[in-house]
Each structure stands twice: as C-alpha cells, then as structure tokens.
Design a protein around this motif. Structure first.
Motif, PDB file in Angstrom:
ATOM      1  N   LEU A  74       0.775  -0.865   0.244  1.00  0.00           N
ATOM      2  CA  LEU A  74       0.300  -0.145  -0.084  1.00  0.00           C
ATOM      3  C   LEU A  74       1.028   1.162   0.010  1.00  0.00           C
ATOM      4  O   LEU A  74       1.432   2.174   1.000  1.00  0.00           O
ATOM      5  CB  LEU A  74      -0.959  -0.236   0.751  1.00  0.00           C
ATOM      6  N   GLN A  75       0.275   2.290  -0.808  1.00  0.00           N
ATOM      7  CA  GLN A  75       0.959   3.935  -0.800  1.00  0.00           C
ATOM      8  C   GLN A  75      -0.274   4.698  -0.680  1.00  0.00           C
ATOM      9  O   GLN A  75      -0.840   5.187  -0.857  1.00  0.00           O
ATOM     10  CB  GLN A  75       1.484   3.505  -2.137  1.00  0.00           C
ATOM     11  N   ASN A 102      16.592   6.377   7.460  1.00  0.00           N
ATOM     12  CA  ASN A 102      16.389   7.532   6.389  1.00  0.00           C
ATOM     13  C   ASN A 102      15.335   7.333   6.215  1.00  0.00           C
ATOM     14  O   ASN A 102      15.500   8.683   5.227  1.00  0.00           O
ATOM     15  CB  ASN A 102      17.809   7.245   5.572  1.00  0.00           C
ATOM     16  N   GLY A 103      14.293   7.292   6.384  1.00  0.00           N
ATOM     17  CA  GLY A 103      12.538   7.429   6.054  1.00  0.00           C
ATOM     18  C   GLY A 103      12.757   6.369   4.978  1.00  0.00           C
ATOM     19  O   GLY A 103      11.164   5.734   4.956  1.00  0.00           O
ATOM     20  N   ARG A 104      13.319   5.330   4.901  1.00  0.00           N
ATOM     21  CA  ARG A 104      12.905   4.277   3.687  1.00  0.00           C
ATOM     22  C   ARG A 104      12.583   3.594   3.810  1.00  0.00           C
ATOM     23  O   ARG A 104      12.147   3.542   5.490  1.00  0.00           O
ATOM     24  CB  ARG A 104      13.934   4.246   2.660  1.00  0.00           C
ATOM     25  N   ALA A 124       4.628  11.815  -1.736  1.00  0.00           N
ATOM     26  CA  ALA A 124       5.082  13.073  -1.498  1.00  0.00           C
ATOM     27  C   ALA A 124       6.391  12.977  -0.286  1.00  0.00           C
ATOM     28  O   ALA A 124       7.332  13.315  -0.457  1.00  0.00           O
ATOM     29  CB  ALA A 124       4.091  13.727  -0.475  1.00  0.00           C
ATOM     30  N   GLU A 125       6.422  11.740   0.206  1.00  0.00           N
ATOM     31  CA  GLU A 125       7.396  11.437   1.440  1.00  0.00           C
ATOM     32  C   GLU A 125       8.640  11.108   0.182  1.00  0.00           C
ATOM     33  O   GLU A 125       9.650  11.332   0.684  1.00  0.00           O
ATOM     34  CB  GLU A 125       7.059  10.390   2.036  1.00  0.00           C
ATOM     35  N   ARG A 126       8.088  10.254  -0.661  1.00  0.00           N
ATOM     36  CA  ARG A 126       9.191   9.500  -1.089  1.00  0.00           C
ATOM     37  C   ARG A 126      10.082  10.788  -2.383  1.00  0.00           C
ATOM     38  O   ARG A 126      10.793  10.273  -1.944  1.00  0.00           O
ATOM     39  CB  ARG A 126       8.034   8.799  -2.644  1.00  0.00           C
ATOM     40  N   GLU A 130      14.512  11.266  -1.273  1.00  0.00           N
ATOM     41  CA  GLU A 130      15.000  11.178  -2.831  1.00  0.00           C
ATOM     42  C   GLU A 130      15.336  12.678  -3.223  1.00  0.00           C
ATOM     43  O   GLU A 130      16.863  12.614  -3.412  1.00  0.00           O
ATOM     44  CB  GLU A 130      13.618  10.952  -3.763  1.00  0.00           C
ATOM     45  N   ARG A 131      14.714  13.650  -3.020  1.00  0.00           N
ATOM     46  CA  ARG A 131      15.802  14.835  -3.011  1.00  0.00           C
ATOM     47  C   ARG A 131      16.714  14.921  -2.047  1.00  0.00           C
ATOM     48  O   ARG A 131      17.341  16.053  -2.624  1.00  0.00           O
ATOM     49  CB  ARG A 131      14.397  16.157  -2.541  1.00  0.00           C
TER      50      ARG A 131
END
Length: 141
Positions: A74-75, A102-104, A124-126, A130-131
C-alpha cells in the motif's frame, strides 16, 4: 491474447467472516462493500471503479498456517507512519517493522485474518526522501 486481474482473493478461515474482513479492507482502501453482499455470505467483494481489480473475500474451511506467498503493498496518501497508525487502529497488527532511519523502508502488517500486507512511504514522502538524497549527494561532490 492477454488476461486482466479481475479479483485479488483473500481466504477467510473459519474464525473470520468474509463480510467483516471486507469491511476492514473497505476502510483501508476507501471502496465500499458491494451492496449486494451481506453478513453471512461465503463470498463478499468490494465495489471498485471499472478497470481496477476487485478485492474478494471467500470463506475457506482451513486456518491460515504459513506466510502469504503474495501480498499487497500500500502507498498511502499521507505518510507511511500515519497510515500504519491508522491501520493498527482499524484492527491491523504490526508484524515486522522494516522502517529505516533515513525514511525509507516499509512496515509489514497483518489484517484481522492474518493476511500480511506492506505499507510503503507515500508519494510526497518518497519525493522528499529522494530530493534530500540528491541534495546530500550534490553537497558531497
């Protein structure tokens, strides 16, 4: 010739009613239980827009004994952690926490019947992760 995925079917062991499990997943994905289905039915589906596979919940005589060989990822439209909290409040259970500092990463949950599924980071989180990684990489050069 090709085929389309028409149903994604969840087995409902004796201790779990198909209608109740469909109601749980209805709250997870935001699609209603099919209006023609009722409590006590052996098969209960969610009503989804044309072109999407239907989640189908079918009564089976045996209990779940092993890990699922296939599962849903799920996303959420919020953050991963907010969605994990929401789903646990709905009755899911955290099975394996694969979230990274790291959020991943992702969280493995189980629905009330024990079917595993994963919650990944939101779109948005992904993008933010990545940014930040690109900016960190550019600063290292």
């Amino acid at each position: 010739m090709t085929s389309i995925v028409r149903h994604i079917t969840f087995d409902c062991p004796p201790a779990h009613e198909p209608y109740d499990l469909a109601a749980f997943w209805s709250r997870v994905v935001g699609h209603p239980v099919d209006p023609g289905d009722e409590p006590g039915d052996d098969e209960v589906a969610l009503s989804v827009p044309d072109g999407l596979p239907t989640l189908l919940f079918v009564r089976v005589p045996e209990a779940k004994t092993l890990k699922n060989r296939i599962h849903l990822d799920l996303q959420p439209d919020t953050t991963r952690d907010e969605e994990v909290d929401r789903l646990v409040a709905l009755g899911a259970r955290l099975v394996d926490d694969r979230r990274k500092p790291n959020g991943r990463g992702w969280a493995v949950l189980a629905d009330p019947a024990g079917n595993e599924f994963c919650v990944e980071v939101g779109r948005a989180e992904r993008a933010a992760i990545e940014r930040a990684e690109r900016e960190a990489g550019a600063g290292a050069s």
